[in-house]
Each structure stands twice: as structure tokens, then as C-alpha cells.
Design a protein around this motif. Structure first.
Motif, PDB file in Angstrom:
ATOM      1  N   PHE A  29      42.208  47.505 -20.965  1.00 59.88           N
ATOM      2  CA  PHE A  29      42.100  47.815 -22.629  1.00 59.88           C
ATOM      3  C   PHE A  29      41.120  48.669 -22.932  1.00 59.88           C
ATOM      4  CE2 PHE A  29      42.059  46.667 -27.010  1.00 59.88           C
ATOM      5  CZ  PHE A  29      43.328  46.419 -27.293  1.00 59.88           C
ATOM      6  N   ASN A  30      41.636  49.593 -23.882  1.00 62.41           N
ATOM      7  CA  ASN A  30      40.754  50.430 -24.585  1.00 62.41           C
ATOM      8  C   ASN A  30      40.332  50.225 -26.020  1.00 62.41           C
ATOM      9  OD1 ASN A  30      39.671  52.788 -26.074  1.00 62.41           O
ATOM     10  ND2 ASN A  30      40.546  54.360 -24.741  1.00 62.41           N
ATOM     11  N   PRO A  31      39.090  49.809 -26.104  1.00 58.17           N
ATOM     12  CA  PRO A  31      38.725  48.902 -27.565  1.00 58.17           C
ATOM     13  C   PRO A  31      38.673  50.057 -28.414  1.00 58.17           C
ATOM     14  CG  PRO A  31      36.946  49.187 -26.145  1.00 58.17           C
ATOM     15  CD  PRO A  31      37.882  49.687 -25.272  1.00 58.17           C
ATOM     16  N   VAL A  32      38.711  51.388 -28.208  1.00 53.19           N
ATOM     17  CA  VAL A  32      38.473  52.625 -29.408  1.00 53.19           C
ATOM     18  C   VAL A  32      39.841  52.576 -29.909  1.00 53.19           C
ATOM     19  CG1 VAL A  32      37.870  54.702 -29.994  1.00 53.19           C
ATOM     20  CG2 VAL A  32      36.437  53.442 -28.284  1.00 53.19           C
ATOM     21  N   THR A  33      40.896  52.718 -29.097  1.00 52.93           N
ATOM     22  CA  THR A  33      42.296  53.171 -29.560  1.00 52.93           C
ATOM     23  C   THR A  33      42.914  51.812 -29.755  1.00 52.93           C
ATOM     24  OG1 THR A  33      43.071  52.892 -27.309  1.00 52.93           O
ATOM     25  CG2 THR A  33      42.526  55.018 -27.923  1.00 52.93           C
ATOM     26  N   ASN A  34      42.164  50.359 -29.378  1.00 51.05           N
ATOM     27  CA  ASN A  34      42.936  49.228 -29.705  1.00 51.05           C
ATOM     28  C   ASN A  34      44.339  49.018 -29.143  1.00 51.05           C
ATOM     29  OD1 ASN A  34      42.524  46.603 -30.648  1.00 51.05           O
ATOM     30  ND2 ASN A  34      43.781  46.994 -32.348  1.00 51.05           N
ATOM     31  N   LYS A  35      44.334  49.689 -27.583  1.00 46.20           N
ATOM     32  CA  LYS A  35      45.749  49.619 -26.958  1.00 46.20           C
ATOM     33  C   LYS A  35      45.441  49.562 -25.569  1.00 46.20           C
ATOM     34  CE  LYS A  35      47.936  52.889 -30.227  1.00 46.20           C
ATOM     35  NZ  LYS A  35      48.539  54.348 -30.280  1.00 46.20           N
ATOM     36  N   PRO A  36      46.346  48.930 -25.023  1.00 43.17           N
ATOM     37  CA  PRO A  36      46.175  48.478 -23.454  1.00 43.17           C
ATOM     38  C   PRO A  36      46.226  49.859 -22.597  1.00 43.17           C
ATOM     39  CG  PRO A  36      48.099  47.065 -24.128  1.00 43.17           C
ATOM     40  CD  PRO A  36      47.718  48.052 -25.165  1.00 43.17           C
ATOM     41  N   LEU A  37      45.526  49.850 -21.461  1.00 44.27           N
ATOM     42  CA  LEU A  37      45.568  51.334 -20.641  1.00 44.27           C
ATOM     43  C   LEU A  37      46.525  50.853 -19.668  1.00 44.27           C
ATOM     44  CD1 LEU A  37      41.633  51.555 -20.308  1.00 44.27           C
ATOM     45  CD2 LEU A  37      43.109  52.935 -21.155  1.00 44.27           C
ATOM     46  N   ASN A  38      46.932  51.798 -18.903  1.00 47.53           N
ATOM     47  CA  ASN A  38      48.157  51.795 -17.869  1.00 47.53           C
ATOM     48  C   ASN A  38      47.819  50.865 -16.664  1.00 47.53           C
ATOM     49  OD1 ASN A  38      49.782  53.064 -19.575  1.00 47.53           O
ATOM     50  ND2 ASN A  38      49.474  55.033 -18.791  1.00 47.53           N
ATOM     51  N   TRP A  39      46.581  50.723 -16.318  1.00 48.85           N
ATOM     52  CA  TRP A  39      46.142  49.946 -15.373  1.00 48.85           C
ATOM     53  C   TRP A  39      46.550  48.532 -15.366  1.00 48.85           C
ATOM     54  CZ3 TRP A  39      41.232  52.793 -16.540  1.00 48.85           C
ATOM     55  CH2 TRP A  39      41.127  53.929 -15.687  1.00 48.85           C
ATOM     56  N   THR A  40      47.004  47.674 -14.501  1.00 51.02           N
ATOM     57  CA  THR A  40      47.057  46.197 -14.478  1.00 51.02           C
ATOM     58  C   THR A  40      46.332  45.854 -13.068  1.00 51.02           C
ATOM     59  OG1 THR A  40      49.115  46.670 -12.946  1.00 51.02           O
ATOM     60  CG2 THR A  40      49.448  46.500 -15.340  1.00 51.02           C
TER      61      THR A  40
END
Length: 521
Positions: A29-40
Motif C-alpha cells: 500500500f502507498n500511504p501518500v496516494t492512499n492506494k494499493p500498490l500492484n504487489w501482492t
């Protein structure tokens, strides 16, 4: 900057020298954009936790027999491998935490530095070893030859910290000190930065191969479910736990360790308000400078340092009014920012809202308004010493850019407050030379509540060195006799053993006659 797609990850656990698990359970998760990253990433199953614990136990038999020089080389190789991959590691950590690149580069240097500190101490120990020589002529009974050594405890579980993705996580201080002691390690990666954990694990895995260490000497399990943590702590192969995090979670894990059929030590560093005592003369001379430095310190990492100064204690008067006025101006200039995770941001906001709803608290200032729901704004409030002592919520750590100024009526009330402090990682006493010379009663009271007592400096920044103590009385840590930073941290994962009348050829090298660090009596 390297993009996320440039860094290829398995998303798996690292157990007994192999990457394993289904990487589809949770996302970075990217806390700056408040969106998940593509890594699982994989979520550890009970079977995988058990496999890691068994691998660590199996590795213990051979790893505990390695020489200090071999373990030193292992730690140094880990550090070198991290430095080789520093660009990918720091840029990945930046994506997952939002922390500035300069901060992460410095944290990587600290991580490697503490690995090398333990390596240096293994090669040339600073501590002395003790031997009481035999005296067969002693009456009425002869005296035996006894020598005091140490043994590693066994496999250690280490929990990664949210606010330090490198220095207090996968290859951080707990891992470094446990490996230095001769203990295999299982790291429970923090779900806020699983990609960073995997990249650092690669560096460790390569070092295992390069140094011919047993495969199970280091294991990484990923996941965010509470049952993964409890399963790891309850695994019978685990002999100690290292943890950096919240008081709530730390207490749960500590209680689990104590409730096991074989209780094990739990070394938890659980946070602190890090009080700043401002004595009258220095406050009169430096009110504006002290307030500016306070805000600068509390804003480091957006207040998400375990040593962030969240409590200021001083006596009422014109000097304190000047201090508060400067603090108000400085805080109002600070921007809102994202925190490490949305959960941390929500907890911070709930605590701040509770403070502001207290009718006895006075708002000093707030920073710029948040532009998104996952951002938080800095804040400072003031309360009377009487109200502070009567309100437990005011005494709790607010993890983030928040400060409470406690206004005392006089020096006697300030002293009383010092004597009632809960355990803290640090406290600072700011005073002139003359003030400090006459403040022995205050200094003594504060010293019994802290792990590190500072004079005329801010607490943010923990030097990695032989003399450092990073701990403190509960609730700052669960064992005030130990440190999680500095070479003395190795003692957490060792136990003493006395060898009596042991044949000289069988003694550990450091206990043999002629060793430069052996003291004989």
C-alpha cells in the motif's frame, strides 16, 4: 526514480532457504496516494508458521556452534548485500511508507552500521569474561575452578516495526543482535512494507549462501492477520520475542509469552511521550529557540518516531508565554501529511479529537488543514499540571505530530509531576549550568522513569553505539533492564552458564587462560 514495475518480487515467505506460499492474499500500500500498490503477498498459514519454527530449531544446532568470527562475517556480508541493493530497497520503502528518500538512505546506513557494530563486538568484545580460579588448599572446603560464559537462547521471533522499515525491521537491531548471539531468527514482516521486507530478505538469503550458514538461520513470514502473530509467539520452538510497536499489541503478545507452558522473554519497545522539562532560567533566555527546536523535533517523520517529544513541562510565566506563542506560529506553518498507514492516521485522529473535546485543554495551534482523509495535521494543546495528573488520556502517547504543554504553578508542582511520570524511553532536562547543578532532586526523580536521560538536547535520534540504552521502565518497554539499540542488546538473547572444573581444552575460547578479555580472581 525506479518505478514499481521495475522491481520484481515473489510475494512469498522465505522459509528454510526456500521461497514459498501463494502471493495473492494482501497487497502492498502507498500511504501518500492512499492506494494499493500492484504487489501482492502471501498470508502465512499455521502450517507455514510451524515450518519456519521447525526450520529455525533445526538450524540452531549448527548455528550455535559457529565461532564469533563466523557470525561476524555473516553480519558484515548481510550489510554489504543490503548496500549493493540499496537503490531498490530505499525506493521500495519510499513507495510503501511515504518516508523521504534522504531519511530512508540514512536509515539504511544505520541498519548496516548496527550489523557491523555487532560484528565488531564479536571480533573484539568490549565486555570482560570472568574466571574464579581453583584453590584446592582452601579450608574447610577446596574451591573449584568456575568460569562464567553465555549460551544463545534459541530461535527468536522478531516483529517488524511500522515506522522503521529498515532499522527496526527485517535486518534491524533485533535481528542483528539475535544473530550475533547465535540465535536463528523468524521475522514477522510488517504488513505496511512487505515488499521492503522481501528485498532485505534477499540480501540475507544471499549472505546465508555466501557464508555457508544453515538454511533455517533466517526465515520471513508475511501477513497481516492477528492469528499469524499469535501462532508464531506460541510456537514451542521460539525461545524469545523482539517487538517494536504499540502498547496495545505489545501487551497482548507479552501476555501470550507469559502464558505459555514454557514462558519466554518478551522484549517489547512500546512507545513514549519523551517529556521535555524546561527550567526557568534557560526558558527565559531561550524561549523562542527552544520552541522552534521542539517543533522541528516533533515533526521529524511527521511525529512517528518512538522518541518524538510529545510532552513539555514548565512553570507558568512570561517566558512560557513566549515559548507557547512561538510554538503556535511554528505549528501553524506545518503542513498536513499522510501517515505510515491509514490505520495509524485514524488512531491519531481519534486521539486528537478526544484531546480537543476535553474542556480543560486549550488549543495552542494546528497545522495546515488536511487535504485528504488519510492525512493528519500537527497539533499542540496546553493543560494545567493538576488536570494532566488527573486525566490518564493526557498521559498516553499520541503517535504522530502532537504535543501537550503542561503548565505548572511552581517548582514544587513540576517536581511532583516528575515523580509521577510513567516509564519513558527518554526525557530531557533543559537548564543552564547553574540550574542543572541545583536540580539534583529533579534529575534523580526523572532518572527513575526513563531509559535515557538527556540534557539540553532533543530526543529524536538514537545513536547506535556501545553506550546506548533504548528501553525504559514499563510501559516504555516490557523489560527496563534491557536495550534494543547498541551492542548490549545482544544480552537479551543469551543466558549465563557457569562451567565448573571443566577441562581447559573444552572451555569456550573466551574463557580459556590467556584470553585478553578474561579476568581471573
Amino acid at each position: 526514480m525506479t518505478q514499481q514495475t521495475d522491481i520484481q518480487l515473489s510475494g512469498q515467505h522465505y522459509i528454510n532457504g526456500q521461497w514459498c506460499g501463494q502471493a495473492a492474499q494482501f497487497s502492498s500500500f502507498n500511504p501518500v496516494t492512499n492506494k494499493p500498490l500492484n504487489w501482492t503477498f502471501a498470508e502465512a498459514t499455521p502450517e507455514e508458521v510451524n515450518a519456519a519454527a521447525l526450520a529455525a530449531k533445526q538450524a540452531f544446532t549448527s548455528y550455535r556452534s559457529t565461532t564469533p568470527a563466523q557470525r561476524a562475517q555473516f553480519l558484515e556480508t548481510i550489510a554489504s548485500n543490503i548496500e549493493t541493493d540499496i537503490e531498490a530497497i530505499t525506493q521500495t520503502a519510499h513507495l510503501e511508507t511515504g518516508l523521504p528518500m534522504m531519511r530512508l538512505q540514512g536509515e539504511t546506513g544505520r541498519t548496516c552500521g548496527q550489523l557491523r557494530l555487532f560484528a565488531a563486538n564479536l571480533r573484539e568484545p568490549i565486555e570482560h569474561f570472568v574466571a574464579d580460579l581453583a584453590n584446592p588448599e582452601r579450608q574447610p572446603l577446596p574451591k573449584a575452578d568456575t568460569r562464567l560464559g553465555v549460551l544463545p537462547l534459541g530461535p527468536v521471533a522478531v516483529f517488524g516495526a511500522s515506522n522503521f522499515p529498515l532499522a527496526f525491521s527485517t535486518a534491524g537491531g533485533d535481528t542483528a543482535s539475535a544473530l550475533a548471539a547465535g540465535c536463528p531468527v523468524i521475522v514477522k514482516g510488517h504488513p505496511a512494507h512487505p515488499a521492503t521486507s522481501e528485498l532485505v530478505t534477499r540480501a540475507i538469503a544471499n549472505a546465508i549462501t555466501q557464508c555457508d550458514m544453515p538454511a533455517g538461520v533466517f526465515n520471513l513470514i508475511q501477513g497481516g492477520q492477528p492469528q499469524t502473530s499469535t501462532a508464531l509467539v506460541n510456537a514451542p520452538q521460539i525461545k524469545a520475542v523482539g517487538f517494536t510497536g504499540s502498547l496495545k499489541v505489545g501487551r497482548i503478545l507479552a501476555d501470550l509469552c507469559a502464558a505459555r507452558s514454557e514462558p519466554i522473554p518478551f522484549y517489547g519497545e512500546l512507545g513514549s511521550t519523551n517529556p521535555q522539562f524546561l527550567l526557568p532560567a534557560i526558558l527565559a533566555e531561550q524561549a523562542e529557540q527552544l520552541a522552534t527546536t521542539q517543533v522541528q523535533s516533533m515533526m521529524m517523520g511527521h511525529g512517528q518516531f518512538c522518541t518524538s517529544p510529545g510532552l513539555i513541562i514548565a512553570t507558568k510565566g512570561e517566558a512560557l508565554d513566549r515559548y507557547v506563542a512561538t510554538m503556535a506560529t511554528s505549528i501553524a506553518e506545518q503542513a498536513a501529511s499522510a501517515m505510515l498507514t491509514p490505520g495509524i492516521a485514524a488512531t491519531y485522529q481519534a486521539q486528537v479529537d478526544a484531546l480537543l473535546s476535553d474542556s480543560t485543554a486549550t488549543l495552542i495551534a494546528q497545522g495546515g488543514a488536511a487535504e485528504a482523509s488519510h492525512q493528519t495535521r500537527p497539533i499542540a494543546i496546553s493543560v494545567s499540571a493538576t488536570q494532566y495528573l488527573a486525566t490518564p488520556a493526557l498521559q498516553q502517547e499520541v503517535f504522530g505530530p502532537c504535543a501537550v504543554v503542561v503548565k505548572c504553578d511552581d517548582a514544587e508542582q513540576l517536581q511532583a509531576l516528575a515523580e509521577q511520570l510513567e516509564g519513558q524511553l527518554t526525557a530531557t532536562i533543559h537548564g543552564t549550568t547553574a540550574e542543572l547543578a541545583s536540580a539534583q532532586t529533579l534529575i534523580e526523580a526523572v532518572s527513575y522513569s526513563v531509559g535515557r536521560l538527556i540534557f539540553n538536547q532533543m530526543p529524536t535520534g538514537v545513536e547506535v553505539c556501545h553506550s546506548m540504552n533504548h528501553g525504559g521502565p514499563y510501559p516504555a518497554s516490557t523489560d527496563g533492564r534491557s536495550t534494543s539499540v547498541g551492542s548490549a542488546a545482544i544480552t537479551r538473547f543469551q543466558r549465563p552458564i557457569c562451567y565448573q572444573n571443566m577441562p581447559a581444552a573444552l572451555l569456550p575460547q573466551q574463557l580459556q587462560d590467556g584470553h585478553p578479555k578474561l579476568q581471573q580472581f
